[in-house]
Motif scaffolding. Structure first.
Motif, short mmCIF file in Angstrom:
data_model
loop_
_atom_site.label_atom_id
_atom_site.label_comp_id
_atom_site.label_asym_id
_atom_site.label_seq_id
_atom_site.Cartn_x
_atom_site.Cartn_y
_atom_site.Cartn_z
N VAL A 145 1.52 6.16 9.42
CA VAL A 145 1.07 6.63 8.06
C VAL A 145 0.97 5.06 7.09
O VAL A 145 1.07 4.23 7.44
CB VAL A 145 2.52 7.14 7.45
N THR A 146 0.31 5.42 5.93
CA THR A 146 -0.18 4.12 5.56
C THR A 146 0.38 3.73 4.10
O THR A 146 0.19 2.92 3.91
CB THR A 146 -1.83 4.33 5.25
N GLY A 147 1.58 4.92 4.00
CA GLY A 147 2.38 4.05 2.69
C GLY A 147 1.68 4.98 1.73
O GLY A 147 0.39 5.25 1.51
N TYR A 148 3.20 5.74 0.90
CA TYR A 148 2.70 6.22 0.05
C TYR A 148 3.19 6.21 -1.29
O TYR A 148 2.88 6.51 -2.99
CB TYR A 148 1.95 7.56 0.27
N LEU A 149 4.38 5.50 -1.86
CA LEU A 149 5.65 5.30 -2.42
C LEU A 149 4.98 4.39 -3.02
O LEU A 149 6.05 3.39 -2.73
CB LEU A 149 6.90 5.57 -2.10
N PRO A 150 5.21 3.90 -4.00
CA PRO A 150 5.17 2.98 -5.17
C PRO A 150 6.58 1.83 -4.83
O PRO A 150 6.44 0.84 -5.15
CB PRO A 150 4.53 2.95 -6.22
N SER A 151 7.82 2.50 -4.74
CA SER A 151 8.63 2.52 -4.58
C SER A 151 9.12 1.02 -3.57
O SER A 151 9.72 0.05 -3.50
CB SER A 151 10.16 3.09 -5.09
#
Length: 464
Positions: A145-151
């Protein structure tokens, strides 16, 4: 490679199952942790995972796919309050650490673990995955996964995550480093364990990878000896155009989520075309679609069970998830407002799917999204007896060309117990579900072509 078989006049391949879980409470079905039969609160007890693993192996599941996030779903309302309140994938614990215990109590079950490319250097990550592959005797896959959560980005010292397509460019190089470490650093016969000469490893057969790129510089060797698979099975879950391109070059198992059969058929077709365009066989990656099954001994019992589960579901919790997945603060919209044309820097395919469903089947509103995703998240939920569920699963496979299903739970382990008891025997009796596991590593169990990456896979080109 194509394992299709006849069922009457219909052609269908063997149906495959993965269990979809996460090291948290109520993974996809917000609010269901309140149900008296749900045991997801035991996510931080080792026995929860070992008991689940033994159940899934009894059901001949390909594996358990463990999701993960490194941040909170704070897009909804612009704060942490709602996800913390509803237990919406927070608290959450590490997915990799539960795998060795599950491997110890099973012989065949595979383990797909999620880890992001954005916030950990590939050099130590390579060692961690090699370790897991050794300890599981080659039954590990990595969900890239490349990540998607700004937090998550903020807590790792960034103002925000990288733009969607740049995340994939970064991941491309991340994979290149890993392929060099896993495939190109140690020769197969480097470890000699020669007690007479005192040589454990022949230094001439261990090589620096000398990687210098835009994002990473890794000059040295992989510090772990080759594991049974060398490279773990590569899983991928992106269905955006850039995600499909990434999957076509790397993935051996692909997870998608589509709210309708029609959208799923189109997505599967695009993925198979992309695999072929990348020089691989159209069926070189197993494609699993997200689905939640609610079943019982009779149709009436199954529908009553579904109604009971819905009484525990949290629509606000569902919107917390959807806001994070779509990159849109849904708290600012009225529940009757249609889903409009939006640009997302999160999971672009989630936005696209609901917009397409809107175009194909009338207006989807924010409230529709909440009700649709309250049980099972981004995927559909089907309800019925074992026979009815088996009929629907075969229909989905026949129509969409998907290989199998990534099964989320409403309650755990009850949802999986019901599938093992009511659905799998029906599928096995029809000859469309495995009765025994194939031998060897996870890669061989999935594809029947041995333990290592096939020659046409991108990663194999880095082999020493």
């Amino acid at each position: 490679m194509d394992d299709r078989s006849k069922r009457g006049s219909t052609v269908t391949r063997q149906i495959r199952f993965n269990a979809f879980d996460m090291n948290c409470v109520a993974h996809q079905s917000s609010g269901l942790w309140r149900h008296p039969q749900d045991q997801s609160r035991r996510y931080n007890e080792l026995t929860y995972w070992t008991e689940l693993a033994k159940l899934l192996e009894r059901g001949r599941f390909d594996g358990i796919f463990i999701a993960d996030v490194l941040g909170t779903y704070d897009v909804y309302g612009g704060s942490n309050e709602a996800p913390i309140k509803h237990g919406a994938q927070v608290p959450v614990a590490d997915p990799l650490l539960v795998v060795p215990a599950m491997a110890y109590v099973t012989e065949h079950l595979g383990f797909g673990v999620t880890a992001g490319t954005a916030y950990e250097h590939p050099y130590p990550f390579a060692r961690r995955m090699t370790t897991l592959d050794h300890l599981t005797n080659g039954r590990v896959g990595w969900n890239v996964v490349t990540g998607y959560l700004p937090s998550a980005a903020r807590n790792m010292g960034h103002d925000d995550q990288m733009e969607h397509d740049e995340r994939y460019a970064h991941a491309d190089e991340y994979l290149e480093v890993l392929y060099k470490l896993w495939e190109g650093s140690w020769e197969d016969d480097a470890v000699v364990v020669d007690r007479e000469s005192g040589v454990f490893t022949d230094p001439s057969k261990v090589h620096d990878i000398n990687h210098e790129g835009k994002y990473f510089t890794v000059p040295g060797i992989h510090i772990s000896e080759p594991s049974p698979q060398r490279t773990p099975v590569i899983f991928q879950a992106g269905a955006s155009p850039r995600g499909i391109d990434f999957a076509a070059n790397n993935a051996e198992a692909i997870f998608v989520a589509s709210p309708t059969k029609e959208i799923l058929k189109a997505t599967v077709g695009r993925i198979r075309d992309a695999l072929e365009a990348a020089g691989r066989d159209r069926y070189s990656a197993r494609i699993y679609t997200l689905l939640t099954v609610i079943t019982d001994a009779t149709p009436e019992k199954a529908r009553a069970k579904h109604a009971e589960y819905l009484s525990y579901a949290s629509e606000e919790g569902a919107l917390v998830f959807m806001s994070g997945w779509m990159g849109i603060d849904l708290s600012q919209y009225d529940l009757n407002e249609p889903v409009g044309n939006v640009k997302s820097n999160a999971i672009q395919s989630a936005v696209s799917n609901f917009q397409q469903a809107n175009a194909e089947g009338g207006e989807w509103t924010v409230g529709d999204i909440a009700r649709h995703s309250a049980i099972g998240g981004l995927g559909p939920t089907i309800v019925g007896s074992g026979e009815e569920i088996a009929d629907q699963l075969q229909e989905w496979v026949d129509y969409t060309d998907v290989d199998g299903f990534n099964l989320a739970y409403a309650v755990t382990p009850g949802t999986f117990e019901d599938i093992v008891e009511h659905v799998i025997p029906v599928l096995q009796a029809r000859g469309v579900y495995p009765t025994e596991y194939a031998e060897g590593t996870l890669r061989n169990k999935l594809h029947g072509r041995g333990d290592r990456l096939p020659a046409e896979h991108k990663g194999a080109s880095f082999k020493v």
